[in-house]
Structures are given as structure tokens and as C-alpha cells.
Design an enzyme around this catalytic site. Structure first.
Site, mmCIF file in Angstrom:
data_model
loop_
_atom_site.group_PDB
_atom_site.id
_atom_site.type_symbol
_atom_site.label_atom_id
_atom_site.label_comp_id
_atom_site.label_asym_id
_atom_site.label_seq_id
_atom_site.Cartn_x
_atom_site.Cartn_y
_atom_site.Cartn_z
ATOM 1 N N HIS A 1 0.813 -1.212 0.000
ATOM 2 C CA HIS A 1 0.000 0.000 0.000
ATOM 3 C C HIS A 1 0.847 1.263 0.000
ATOM 4 C CE1 HIS A 1 -3.806 1.929 0.088
ATOM 5 N NE2 HIS A 1 -4.454 0.975 0.728
ATOM 6 N N THR A 2 2.124 1.166 0.355
ATOM 7 C CA THR A 2 2.980 2.348 0.293
ATOM 8 C C THR A 2 3.135 2.861 -1.132
ATOM 9 O OG1 THR A 2 4.934 0.923 0.135
ATOM 10 C CG2 THR A 2 4.347 1.747 2.316
#
Length: 480
Positions: free
Chosen positions: A137-138
Site C-alpha cells: 500500500h505504500t
């Protein structure tokens, strides 16, 4: 080094053995559209040719000792596609594909390489193939995910794999992995160069809270009750997570939903949330008790394009806010449910609009990174989600995608199903992505908390069908 912002780092700090914060996408592919055979070798060559257009795929994350500052990104000097792109052949054993996707979603990404992987699956029923992609998700949210698709996918089946150099080449990061000492010294220097970062974060957070509180008071003065975190009854969905994940996916036509939207003056997101409400009502009737009050959905909202102060959301991959919406599972009439969802979502937008786009990053900057990680790990290990109120019942995302056909390595994408992360205390995530005249639905759950996931997915699809059947009675014209 390129320092990660607070908003993107959040997803690293909160990750643990049971809370995996990667996003998985499943593409169902039709290789018959390709001018030549679609093989794993062709797919791998396609990805290799697109790497210059996907700079985040080359970046490796470097954590800072003692959590002094947010992690940094460096160019991976040993990028090896053999560690990122894999092949699975099912030789017609279609029944083995779904369990494979379940297991794949259950495995966190290793942090000793850039945080992405892809599996090209062949030998599915009728000669079909599939791509299962996993990204942390980064490096992805709804908007940036669509951007990654634009760089990886094509508009024509015979498009060349080599798209040429990017129009705006990103700056090259230094190659080589810094030593822990180098990383620590650079982090200390970065902190000393900006000592007022927590002060700015506190000021913005306070301003956002005051604006949101004012919106709540105004709404309640008008007799409207907004959905709020921790304000719903606990269901069997709301408990401590285990590492296991299960997925289910389906599709429904987009145009009837648009017709309903035009006929009733609602939004596509309202219809999505009402369909999820219908599915949850059926699930709880079968596996739990239907509460007499609404449940609450956490709905991510993109704030890309909204102005954000430096060191807030500006430049972050994840530029999202959030709104909480009532899901009226206690109502039996589908029209009443839709109107109740519409009203709750409208009220929640007022509060969400009052919160600055840098809110998520600011909350991270107010607490030392090491404390965030340790606190989340302790929360999970102690099973506190079983004994404390859950912030929401589930996460529901609605992502607008391209309304035209897409191809990869010559194969047409016939299904594009996203699976988002689960947060402690909530074992279900539903994501809907519009693509080429369809709404592709992806459910991911902790199977220990959400049994019968296929039945729940069928209930959500039936919820769409039940709602669009209301459109003719309103006089909606096809294609409105």
C-alpha cells in the site's frame, strides 16, 4: 535517498503477522485476442519492457534503525525479475486456482526487495489465463493504481511491449543500499533540518478536528445524525484477525447502475454501498444476528488534486481521506436502504470535506515511528480487537476505472478485481472497480471471521440487481 512521507509510511508501521497491508489485483485474461500465443515468457518480456515507466517498481525500501525517521527508498542495485514475476500452470485444474489466490493474498511481501510481485497463471478453463499482482500500500492507492495500469496495460492487443522512454523520466535515485549507520545519520540530519514538523502536524490536526466538529454540530442542529467510528454494534466480522485470507469475485453491468443513478438522483457510490448493505443483511441473517441499528462502512476518499501543505499529503502516493457511512441492514425495503445510505453519505461528505488532505500523515508525524509499530504489534498480540470497540464494520471502496477495453501482452482484460487490506478488528473488505461497462467486485476476508464468502458476494451482486430493478418504475430512459 528518497524519504517516504508520513502518509505512505503509515502502511509500513501498521503491518504485522495478521495485518497485511498490501493490495492484490486479479486480472482475468482472454488470450484469444492476441495476434500470437500468450506465454509466460511473452508476459515477462512485456513487464521488463515497461519497467522504465514504472519507477516505483525499481525502488527498495530501507528502514531506519530505532525508527528515528520514516523509511527511505533507493534504487535496487540488484533488481531481479526472477524474484518478482512468477509463473503458475494449473493445466485445467480450475478448482485449484481460487485456493492459490487465497494463499497468495495471505502472504506478506518481503521487505528485502521492491514491494511488488506478479504471478502469471496459465492453464485455466477454456485456455484462459490470469494475472495476480501484489503491491504494498505504500506504492498504491486507488488513483495511483489506475496510473500503474495505464503504464502496464495497452489500448490495443498488438501494441508493442516497448513504449519508448517515458515523457517525464523520474530522477534517478542513488544505487546501492546504505549501511544502517549511513541510514541513521541521514535520518538524524533530516529530522534536525525540520524540527518543527510535529508542531505543524499538531496545528493542522487541531484545525481539522475543529472544522469537523463544527460540521457535526451543524448537522446535529439540523436533526441529522452522522455515522461515526466506534458507533455500531459488534458483529462476527469484528474480531482479531488471523493471517489467513480468502477472496471472492464477481461482476455486474455498469449501465443499469448509471440508469438508476440518473433516475433517482443518487450516486454510483450510493448504489454500491446499498448493494453491500443488502449482501450484509443476508450474511448476518445466515451467520449472526441482524442488528436493529445500522452498521458502519469506512469509505476511502481520494484527495488527489486537493491542495496540501508541504510535509502533509503533497507528493505522497496515498492521498486519501475517509468517511464513515451508515449501512442500514435493519431495513428490509431496498429503496429505504438506498435513501438511508444516500442521506448518510451526503452528511459524511460534509465532515470529510472539512478534514485536511494531510490528516493521515499528520497523525503519523505526531507519534514516533517506533512507537506506532510497537503499539500495533502489542495490540494484535494481545487480541485487543476482541475486547475493544471496532472503528468500523468493514471497508468499502469504489474506484472509477477506464471505460474501455484493456490488454496486456495481447490478452484482453475480461475481469479486473481488486482486493484491499484488512484492518485489525474488521475481517472484511469490499472493493468495486468500474471497467469497460462492468462493475468488477472483489471481496477479501479473514475466513475465520467471515464464512461463506461466495454467498456474501452473491448477495451483493443480487443487491445490485434488486436495486436496478427499481429504475423502470421511475421512468428512467436507457442510457441516461
Amino acid at each position: 535517498m528518497e524519504r517516504l512521507g508520513a502518509a505512505d509510511s503509515w502502511f509500513l508501521y501498521l503491518e504485522g503477522p495478521t495485518q497485511h497491508l498490501h493490495v492484490t489485483g486479479l486480472m482475468l485474461l482472454d488470450p484469444s485476442t492476441s495476434p500470437d500465443e500468450v506465454t509466460f515468457e511473452k508476459f515477462r518480456s512485456h513487464v521488463e519492457a515497461r519497467l522504465d515507466h514504472l519507477p516505483s517498481f525499481r525502488k527498495r525500501m530501507v528502514e531506519v534503525p530505532l525508527g528515528i525517521d520514516h523509511p527511505a527508498l533507493v534504487e535496487d542495485p540488484e533488481l531481479d525479475l526472477g524474484r518478482h514475476v512468477f509463473h503458475e500452470s494449473f493445466a485445467g485444474r480450475e478448482s485449484e486456482f481460487r485456493p492459490f489466490v487465497d494463499r497468495y493474498c495471505s502472504e506478506p511481501l518481503g521487505r528485502d526487495k521492491p514491494l511488488w510481485e506478479m504471478v502469471f497463471a496459465t492453464g485455466l478453463e477454456g485456455g484462459a489465463c490470469a494475472l495476480v499482482a501484489k503491491l504494498h500500500h505504500t506504492m498504491i492507492d486507488g488513483v495511483t493504481g489506475v496510473g500503474i495500469m495505464a503504464d502496464l496495460l495497452d489500448l490495443e492487443p498488438d501494441a508493442p511491449a516497448d513504449k519508448g522512454p517515458p515523457q517525464d523520466p523520474p530522477p534517478t535515485l542513488p544505487a546501492g543500499i546504505p549501511t544502517p549507520t549511513e541510514s541513521m545519520l541521514e535520518a538524524i540530519a533530516n529530522r534536525l533540518a525540520d524540527p518543527l514538523r510535529p508542531v505543524r502536524a499538531l496545528r493542522r490536526t487541531g484545525s481539522s478536528i475543529l472544522r469537523a466538529a463544527d460540521a457535526v454540530v451543524t448537522a446535529r442542529g439540523a436533526g441529522r445524525e452522522q455515522a461515526a467510528p466506534f458507533g455500531m454494534p459488534r458483529t462476527r466480522i469484528n474480531a482479531s484477525l488471523t493471517p489467513a485470507r480468502a477472496v471472492s469475485f464477481g461482476t455486474t453491468p455498469l449501465q443499469p447502475v448509471k440508469d438508476l443513478k440518473s433516475a433517482l438522483g443518487v450516486t454510483v457510490n450510493d448504489v454500491v454501498l446499498a448493494a453491500v448493505t443488502a449482501g450484509l443483511r443476508g450474511f448476518l441473517s445466515e451467520h449472526d444476528t441482524v442488528p436493529e441499528v445500522p452498521l458502519i462502512a469506512s469509505v476511502p476518499v481520494s484527495v488527489h488534486g486537493r491542495p496540501a501543505e508541504e510535509s502533509g499529503a503533497a507528493g505522497a502516493t496515498n492521498q486519501v481521506s475517509n468517511m464513515f457511512v451508515h449501512l442500514p441492514v435493519h431495513l428490509s425495503d431496498p429503496m429505504e436502504r438506498l435513501r438511508a445510505v444516500q442521506s448518510s453519505a451526503s452528511d459524511s461528505k460534509e465532515i470529510q470535506g472539512a478534514i485536511g488532505p494531510e490528516m493521515l500523515g499528520d497523525m503519523v508525524d505526531l507519534v514516533p515511528p517506533a512507537f506506532l509499530s510497537l503499539g500495533m504489534a502489542a495490540y494484535s498480540r494481545a487480541g485487543l480487537a476482541d475486547r475493544t470497540p471496532a472503528a468500523h464494520t468493514l471497508i468499502v471502496s469504489n474506484v472509477p476505472g477506464p471505460d474501455f477495453p484493456l490488454y496486456i501482452a495481447g490478452a484482453e482484460v475480461r475481469g479486473l478485481h481488486p482486493f484491499g487490506p484488512l484492518m485489525e478488528g474488521s475481517g472484511l473488505n469490499v472493493t468495486v472497480l468500474s471497467h469497460d461497462g462492468r462493475l468488477d467486485v472483489g471481496l477479501i476476508a479473514c475466513p475465520d471471521l467471515v464464512p461463506g464468502l461466495d454467498d456474501l458476494r452473491a448477495g451483493i451482486i443480487a443487491g445490485f440487481e434488486e436495486l436496478v430493478a427499481l429504475a423502470p418504475a421511475t421512468g428512467a430512459a436507457p442510457g441516461d
